[in-house]
Design an enzyme around this catalytic site. Structure first.
Site, short mmCIF file in Angstrom:
data_model
loop_
_atom_site.label_atom_id
_atom_site.label_comp_id
_atom_site.label_asym_id
_atom_site.label_seq_id
_atom_site.Cartn_x
_atom_site.Cartn_y
_atom_site.Cartn_z
N ARG A 230 0.84 -1.19 0.00
CA ARG A 230 0.00 0.00 0.00
C ARG A 230 0.88 1.25 0.00
O ARG A 230 1.93 1.27 0.65
CB ARG A 230 -0.92 0.04 1.23
CG ARG A 230 -2.15 -0.86 1.12
CD ARG A 230 -3.16 -0.37 0.06
NE ARG A 230 -4.33 -1.22 -0.02
CZ ARG A 230 -4.48 -2.24 -0.86
NH1 ARG A 230 -3.51 -2.54 -1.71
NH2 ARG A 230 -5.59 -2.95 -0.88
N GLU A 259 -3.40 7.65 -4.81
CA GLU A 259 -3.68 7.13 -6.16
C GLU A 259 -4.96 7.71 -6.74
O GLU A 259 -5.92 7.87 -6.00
CB GLU A 259 -3.86 5.60 -6.10
CG GLU A 259 -2.64 4.87 -5.68
CD GLU A 259 -2.88 3.37 -5.52
OE1 GLU A 259 -2.01 2.73 -4.95
OE2 GLU A 259 -3.93 2.85 -5.95
N HIS A 277 -0.87 0.24 -10.06
CA HIS A 277 -1.59 -0.64 -9.12
C HIS A 277 -2.21 -1.85 -9.85
O HIS A 277 -3.43 -2.01 -9.88
CB HIS A 277 -2.68 0.13 -8.35
CG HIS A 277 -3.07 -0.56 -7.07
ND1 HIS A 277 -3.51 0.14 -5.97
CD2 HIS A 277 -3.08 -1.88 -6.73
CE1 HIS A 277 -3.78 -0.74 -5.00
NE2 HIS A 277 -3.53 -1.96 -5.44
P1 NAP Z 1 -1.30 -11.06 5.03
O1 NAP Z 1 -1.22 -12.51 4.68
O2 NAP Z 1 -2.29 -10.63 6.07
O3 NAP Z 1 0.18 -10.61 5.48
C1 NAP Z 1 0.45 -9.38 6.11
C2 NAP Z 1 1.83 -9.42 6.79
O4 NAP Z 1 2.04 -8.21 7.49
C3 NAP Z 1 2.03 -10.53 7.80
O5 NAP Z 1 3.39 -10.91 7.76
C4 NAP Z 1 1.76 -9.88 9.12
O6 NAP Z 1 2.45 -10.68 10.01
C5 NAP Z 1 2.30 -8.48 8.88
N1 NAP Z 1 1.60 -7.44 9.68
C6 NAP Z 1 0.28 -7.32 9.82
N2 NAP Z 1 -0.01 -6.22 10.56
C7 NAP Z 1 1.16 -5.69 10.90
C8 NAP Z 1 1.52 -4.58 11.70
N3 NAP Z 1 0.59 -3.79 12.24
N4 NAP Z 1 2.82 -4.32 11.86
C9 NAP Z 1 3.75 -5.12 11.33
N5 NAP Z 1 3.47 -6.20 10.56
C10 NAP Z 1 2.19 -6.48 10.36
O7 NAP Z 1 -1.61 -10.19 3.76
P2 NAP Z 1 -1.24 -10.50 2.22
O8 NAP Z 1 -2.33 -11.29 1.59
O9 NAP Z 1 0.16 -11.00 2.16
O10 NAP Z 1 -1.32 -9.02 1.62
C11 NAP Z 1 -0.44 -8.00 2.10
C12 NAP Z 1 -0.89 -6.64 1.61
O11 NAP Z 1 -0.62 -6.56 0.22
C13 NAP Z 1 -2.40 -6.39 1.71
O12 NAP Z 1 -2.75 -5.86 2.98
C14 NAP Z 1 -2.68 -5.45 0.59
O13 NAP Z 1 -2.72 -4.12 1.08
C15 NAP Z 1 -1.49 -5.60 -0.35
N6 NAP Z 1 -1.88 -6.07 -1.70
C16 NAP Z 1 -1.63 -5.28 -2.78
C17 NAP Z 1 -1.95 -5.73 -4.05
C18 NAP Z 1 -1.69 -4.90 -5.29
O14 NAP Z 1 -2.48 -4.93 -6.21
N7 NAP Z 1 -0.57 -4.20 -5.36
C19 NAP Z 1 -2.53 -6.99 -4.24
C20 NAP Z 1 -2.76 -7.77 -3.12
C21 NAP Z 1 -2.42 -7.30 -1.84
P3 NAP Z 1 2.43 -10.51 11.56
O15 NAP Z 1 0.98 -10.45 11.95
O16 NAP Z 1 3.13 -11.69 12.09
O17 NAP Z 1 3.15 -9.24 11.80
#
Ligand code: NAP
Length: 312
Positions: A230, A259, A277
């Site tokens: 993000r 964005e 994006h």
């Molecule tokens: P996810 O499986 O929930 O992984 C999020 C990671 O961040 C985990 O390692 C989590 O581990 C850590 N985290 C969560 N809250 C945190 C905090 N407050 N401080 C530090 N670390 C934290 O999510 P995902 O499916 O991998 O997706 C990740 C992000 O990618 C999404 O939230 C989305 O915004 C973005 N995304 C973007 C696109 C795009 O089109 N560019 C597409 C898909 C997703 P811990 O809880 O152990 O810290």
């Protein structure tokens, strides 16, 4: 008459009629504000803010089925206070987003966009031993800030490139560590040691601006910063200044704070690869995201548990 629901109009071509059985759909274009009405469900794109004001206009709403894995466009607390379920679309976009992350890593490491521009502009004068030299990835360190679904998928791909993997997250991922040899470290070590630093954190109040001037000063002057998570994770002006001053090797970005506007200084900065994006932008992922969002609506309207709730 089916259940009255609001679905983002841009999703219509991705949905099949059998997925919409029992629903009386009002297709809502992203430029239109969220209307008032007795709609039972809302399927928004991530560009639509769904906060207390919008929820007040929809007094019968039972579910906000966000068509994204991130849900920072929804005031989850306001929804929960009204007994409204919030769902997202995890997993189905993990591979697409991890692949695009690698497209950015390779584009930055091997100066792919600069090379394409040299060719297209007619400025290419022939093979030269020092033309657009990049860096080799084998033996370098990939730092994953956030090692959830997408972060781990990016890390698993890194083993094929012979990279050492470090990650920072609140919880250890022992299975990921066993599979890839990754090591969990504090964020300052991640910043200092990464040759490629890739962000995979959600947008939360505590993650906003995690890459600020101080973080950038800790990074290697040759490091590549990648963000497919993000936009608000990065202080964009600080990043632009680091690139202008040659204190960072390159930046590959898919997401931005405001964005589709991009900070003008970042847009003008050297050594960037800037995408619009498209992290989850494959036909397979986008169809499945739309399908899961609507399946969540169908489940909640039948009185069943949603498939992919944002919380429990
Ligand atoms: P996810 O499986 O929930 O992984 C999020 C990671 O961040 C985990 O390692 C989590 O581990 C850590 N985290 C969560 N809250 C945190 C905090 N407050 N401080 C530090 N670390 C934290 O999510 P995902 O499916 O991998 O997706 C990740 C992000 O990618 C999404 O939230 C989305 O915004 C973005 N995304 C973007 C696109 C795009 O089109 N560019 C597409 C898909 C997703 P811990 O809880 O152990 O810290």
């Amino acid at each position: 008459m089916g259940h009255p629901v609001l679905i983002a109009a841009e999703l219509e071509p991705l949905l099949q009629p059998d997925q919409l059985v029992g629903l009386d759909v009002t297709w809502l274009a992203s430029a239109e504000p969220t209307p008032k009405g007795d709609f039972l469900a809302l399927v928004p794109l991530l560009s639509r803010w769904v906060g207390g004001t919008e929820l007040k206009r929809l007094p019968q709403l039972k579910v906000v089925a966000n068509c994204a894995v991130g849900h920072d466009n929804v005031d989850v607390v306001a929804a929960e206070m009204r007994g409204i379920k919030v769902t997202n679309t995890p997993d189905v976009l993990t591979d697409a987003t991890a692949d695009l992350t690698w497209a950015l890593i390779l584009a930055c490491a091997r100066r792919v966009v600069e090379g394409a521009e040299v060719v297209k502009s007619g400025r290419w004068s022939g093979w030269h031993p020092e033309l657009l030299l990049g860096i080799e990835l084998r033996g370098r360190t990939l730092g994953l800030f956030g090692a959830g679904r997408i972060g781990q998928a990016v890390g698993r791909r890194a083993t094929a490139f012979g990279m050492r993997i470090l990650y920072t997250a609140r919880n250890a991922r022992p299975e990921f560590e066993r599979a890839t040899g990754a090591g969990k470290v504090e964020r300052s070590q991640l910043f200092r040691e990464s040759d490629v630093l890739s962000l995979h954190l959600p947008s939360r109040p505590e993650t906003k601006g995690v890459i600020d001037g101080d973080a950038l000063r800790q990074m290697k002057p040759t490091a590549i910063l990648i963000n497919t998570a993000r936009g608000d994770l990065i202080r964009e002006e600080a990043l632009a200044i680091a690139l202008e001053e040659g204190r960072l090797g390159a930046a590959g970005l898919d997401v931005y704070l405001d964005e589709p506007a991009i900070h003008p200084r970042l847009l003008a900065a050297p050594r960037t690869v800037l995408l619009p994006h498209i992290g989850s932008g494959t036909l397979e992922a986008r169809r499945q995201m739309a399908a899961i969002a609507v399946a969540n609506v169908q489940a909640v309207l039948k009185g069943e548990a949603p498939l992919t709730p944002v919380f429990g």
